[in-house]
Design an enzyme around this catalytic site. Structure first.
Site, PDB file in Angstrom:
ATOM      1  N   GLU A 153      56.125   8.762 -32.925  1.00 22.36           N
ATOM      2  CA  GLU A 153      57.232   8.782 -31.939  1.00 22.36           C
ATOM      3  C   GLU A 153      56.730   8.359 -30.556  1.00 22.36           C
ATOM      4  OE1 GLU A 153      60.435   9.132 -32.346  1.00 22.36           O
ATOM      5  OE2 GLU A 153      60.344   9.639 -34.467  1.00 22.36           O
TER       6      GLU A 153
ATOM      7  N   ASN B 151      57.688   4.866 -28.566  1.00 21.23           N
ATOM      8  CA  ASN B 151      58.260   4.861 -27.211  1.00 21.23           C
ATOM      9  C   ASN B 151      57.538   3.875 -26.295  1.00 21.23           C
ATOM     10  OD1 ASN B 151      60.273   6.674 -27.743  1.00 21.23           O
ATOM     11  ND2 ASN B 151      59.251   8.435 -26.814  1.00 21.23           N
TER      12      ASN B 151
ATOM     13  N   ARG C 293      69.407   4.166 -30.813  1.00 21.84           N
ATOM     14  CA  ARG C 293      68.338   5.159 -30.752  1.00 21.84           C
ATOM     15  C   ARG C 293      69.006   6.528 -30.666  1.00 21.84           C
ATOM     16  NH1 ARG C 293      63.625   3.801 -31.646  1.00 21.84           N
ATOM     17  NH2 ARG C 293      63.438   1.562 -31.739  1.00 21.84           N
TER      18      ARG C 293
HETATM   19  N1  LIG Z   1      56.506   5.569 -22.824  1.00 21.04           N
HETATM   20  C1  LIG Z   1      57.732   5.473 -22.250  1.00 21.04           C
HETATM   21  N2  LIG Z   1      57.931   4.609 -21.235  1.00 21.04           N
HETATM   22  C2  LIG Z   1      59.159   4.494 -20.643  1.00 21.04           C
HETATM   23  N3  LIG Z   1      60.233   5.238 -20.996  1.00 21.04           N
HETATM   24  C3  LIG Z   1      60.079   6.123 -21.984  1.00 21.04           C
HETATM   25  C4  LIG Z   1      58.832   6.298 -22.670  1.00 21.04           C
HETATM   26  N4  LIG Z   1      58.986   7.250 -23.599  1.00 21.04           N
HETATM   27  C5  LIG Z   1      60.256   7.670 -23.498  1.00 21.04           C
HETATM   28  N5  LIG Z   1      60.937   7.001 -22.536  1.00 21.04           N
HETATM   29  C6  LIG Z   1      62.337   7.241 -22.106  1.00 21.04           C
HETATM   30  O1  LIG Z   1      62.720   8.531 -22.592  1.00 21.04           O
HETATM   31  C7  LIG Z   1      63.912   8.415 -23.383  1.00 21.04           C
HETATM   32  C8  LIG Z   1      63.889   9.467 -24.468  1.00 21.04           C
HETATM   33  O2  LIG Z   1      62.844   9.193 -25.398  1.00 21.04           O
HETATM   34  P1  LIG Z   1      63.008   9.715 -26.891  1.00 21.04           P
HETATM   35  O3  LIG Z   1      61.841   9.245 -27.683  1.00 21.04           O
HETATM   36  O4  LIG Z   1      63.285  11.182 -26.863  1.00 21.04           O
HETATM   37  O5  LIG Z   1      64.338   8.998 -27.392  1.00 21.04           O
HETATM   38  P2  LIG Z   1      64.577   7.452 -27.761  1.00 21.04           P
HETATM   39  O6  LIG Z   1      63.268   6.740 -27.863  1.00 21.04           O
HETATM   40  O7  LIG Z   1      65.566   6.891 -26.809  1.00 21.04           O
HETATM   41  O8  LIG Z   1      65.253   7.562 -29.202  1.00 21.04           O
HETATM   42  P3  LIG Z   1      64.496   7.838 -30.603  1.00 21.04           P
HETATM   43  O9  LIG Z   1      63.094   8.276 -30.283  1.00 21.04           O
HETATM   44  O10 LIG Z   1      65.295   8.917 -31.270  1.00 21.04           O
HETATM   45  O11 LIG Z   1      64.530   6.519 -31.314  1.00 21.04           O
HETATM   46  C9  LIG Z   1      63.926   6.985 -23.870  1.00 21.04           C
HETATM   47  O12 LIG Z   1      65.255   6.552 -24.183  1.00 21.04           O
HETATM   48  C10 LIG Z   1      63.331   6.238 -22.675  1.00 21.04           C
HETATM   49  O13 LIG Z   1      64.311   6.020 -21.675  1.00 21.04           O
HETATM   50 MG   LIG Z   2      61.704   7.511 -28.980  1.00 20.58          MG
END
Ligand SMILES: Nc1ncnc2c1ncn2[C@@H]1O[C@H](COP(=O)(O)OP(=O)(O)OP(=O)(O)O)[C@@H](O)[C@H]1O
Ligand SMILES: [Mg+2]
Length: 147
Positions: A48, A52, A107
């Site tokens: 995960e 990201n 997502r």
């Molecule tokens: N490494 C990163 N750099 C920039 N933004 C990030 C990063 N990790 C997370 N985010 C931000 O945090 C939000 C939430 O992350 P999260 O992993 O909980 O959900 P997601 O990636 O949107 O969906 P999913 O993981 O369920 O596919 C993301 O939509 C993004 O905006």
């Molecule tokens: Mg994610």
């Protein structure tokens, strides 16, 4: 806490490297003698965090991802995943279950929630346009927890 062993790798933000990160953490964590379910949960948390970096931090571009893993005293696994991407402006909001900045990509906004449920501690540091660091810790119990 005393560091008993550590590895550090870096790789480009290519989606093929998500499975590489899963394999690397699985091999390293094996030294802490985890149960099958513990290893599965740790791999999922790492994947995960790496996803990201690939889909959010370097959205539409490419960059470097660093994975550091440590075996700490007390059979604790410490994992740090770092990118030099776009950063997160509001970490509290980003970590809320179901929050996503990419709903158009379908997502679910559950990545951080999954990391938090599978690891004992998750902390996030981020600076806009500089990057994000996710630190996770989990104490590995004994194989007897496997049923
Ligand atoms: N490494 C990163 N750099 C920039 N933004 C990030 C990063 N990790 C997370 N985010 C931000 O945090 C939000 C939430 O992350 P999260 O992993 O909980 O959900 P997601 O990636 O949107 O969906 P999913 O993981 O369920 O596919 C993301 O939509 C993004 O905006
Ligand atoms: Mg994610």
């Amino acid at each position: 806490m005393k560091i008993l062993n550590e590895i550090k790798i870096s790789f480009p933000s290519n989606s093929r490297n998500e499975s590489l990160a899963r394999s690397v953490i699985s091999s390293f964590a094996a030294q802490l003698d985890p149960s099958v379910s513990e290893i599965g949960e740790i791999k999922t948390a790492v994947s995960e965090a790496v996803t990201n970096c690939i889909v959010h931090a370097y959205r539409g571009t490419h960059g470097k991802i660093e994975l550091l893993a440590r075996h700490l005293d007390g059979n604790v696994l410490y994992i740090k995943i770092r990118d030099n991407g776009c950063g997160i402006s509001d970490i509290k909001q980003a970590m809320e279950p179901l929050y996503t900045s990419a709903p158009e990509e379908e997502r679910a906004g559950l990545g951080f929630a999954v990391m938090e449920s599978f690891m004992d501690k998750v902390s996030v540091r981020s600076t806009c346009d500089k990057g994000t660091t996710v630190i996770m810790k989990r104490k590995i119990l004994s194989k007897q927890s496997d049923t």
